[in-house]
Motif scaffolding. Structure first.
Motif, short mmCIF file in Angstrom:
data_model
loop_
_atom_site.label_atom_id
_atom_site.label_comp_id
_atom_site.label_asym_id
_atom_site.label_seq_id
_atom_site.Cartn_x
_atom_site.Cartn_y
_atom_site.Cartn_z
N VAL A 8 1.00 -1.29 -0.37
CA VAL A 8 -0.11 0.05 0.34
C VAL A 8 1.08 1.15 -0.04
O VAL A 8 1.01 2.29 -0.77
CB VAL A 8 -0.80 0.68 1.51
N TYR A 35 1.02 3.91 -2.91
CA TYR A 35 0.65 5.28 -2.58
C TYR A 35 1.70 6.03 -2.82
O TYR A 35 1.26 7.23 -3.71
CB TYR A 35 -0.04 5.39 -0.81
N THR A 68 -7.47 3.30 -1.37
CA THR A 68 -6.74 4.50 -0.24
C THR A 68 -6.16 4.98 -1.34
O THR A 68 -5.57 5.74 -0.94
CB THR A 68 -4.70 3.14 -1.05
N LYS A 118 -5.99 5.14 3.15
CA LYS A 118 -5.57 3.96 3.40
C LYS A 118 -5.11 3.88 4.50
O LYS A 118 -4.63 2.80 5.15
CB LYS A 118 -3.24 5.10 3.06
#
Length: 184
Positions: A80, A84, A99, A105
């Motif tokens: 993640v 991101y 996310t 997130k």
């Protein structure tokens, strides 16, 4: 912006069909669906690695469930976070989480921790069941060859290898294992 999909099953006995269909229904083109047929417990997931290498800024990765993507909380957070930082969003169809944005997130990371805790509880229950079964006399492992007791008797009587094998149809390896265990 491209929609990319990821599907994974843990064994070759399971089917990817349902996950792929869900990804297609979510708008992911067939040629943009990456798959793995192996346990999530390893980093060597070729499909996931190809997906992460292919994904670019503003792309969205769609996965049916969180446990299909990461093997544990640390792995999920790593994936993640890496996405991101590249500007890649991840969406999970099962619960509608994404996310995208700061709150998304954070929610994903919390749920990944909960999913890992549940997997650990399942392992604990499985191990407790195994211990209870052993205590009640359940035997684990491969069943003995039907002629094992006859083979042991013949070995104890000093019969040669070929005689024991021809009368019992056990393998050479079994013969030598039984003979070794008798001498131990």
């Amino acid at each position: 912006m491209a929609l990319l999909g990821y599907a994974r099953v843990s064994t070759s006995h399971q089917k990817l069909t349902l996950q792929i269909e869900e990804l297609r229904n979510a708008g992911v083109r067939e040629d943009r669906i990456f798959t793995d047929m192996m346990t999530g417990a390893t980093d060597e997931r070729e499909g996931l690695q190809r997906l992460l290498a292919r994904a670019e800024k503003d792309d969205v990765i769609i996965c049916t469930k969180m446990d299909r993507m990461g093997r544990n909380t640390a792995d999920m957070i790593h994936i993640v976070d890496a996405c991101y930082k590249k500007g890649i969003a991840i969406r999970f169809l099962e619960n509608g989480l994404s996310t995208e944005g700061t709150m998304g997130k954070m929610v994903i990371q919390i749920l990944a921790a909960v999913a890992e805790a549940e997997r650990e509880r399942i392992l604990e229950r499985t191990n407790e069941g195994r211990v209870a079964a052993m205590a009640s006399g359940v035997k684990f492992g491969r069943k003995q060859h039907p002629s094992t007791s006859l083979a042991i008797t013949l070995i104890q009587q000093g019969e040669p290898l070929q005689t024991v094998i021809s009368k019992t149809k056990i393998s050479r390896a079994t013969y030598f294992r039984l003979k070794r265990n008798r001498n131990s």
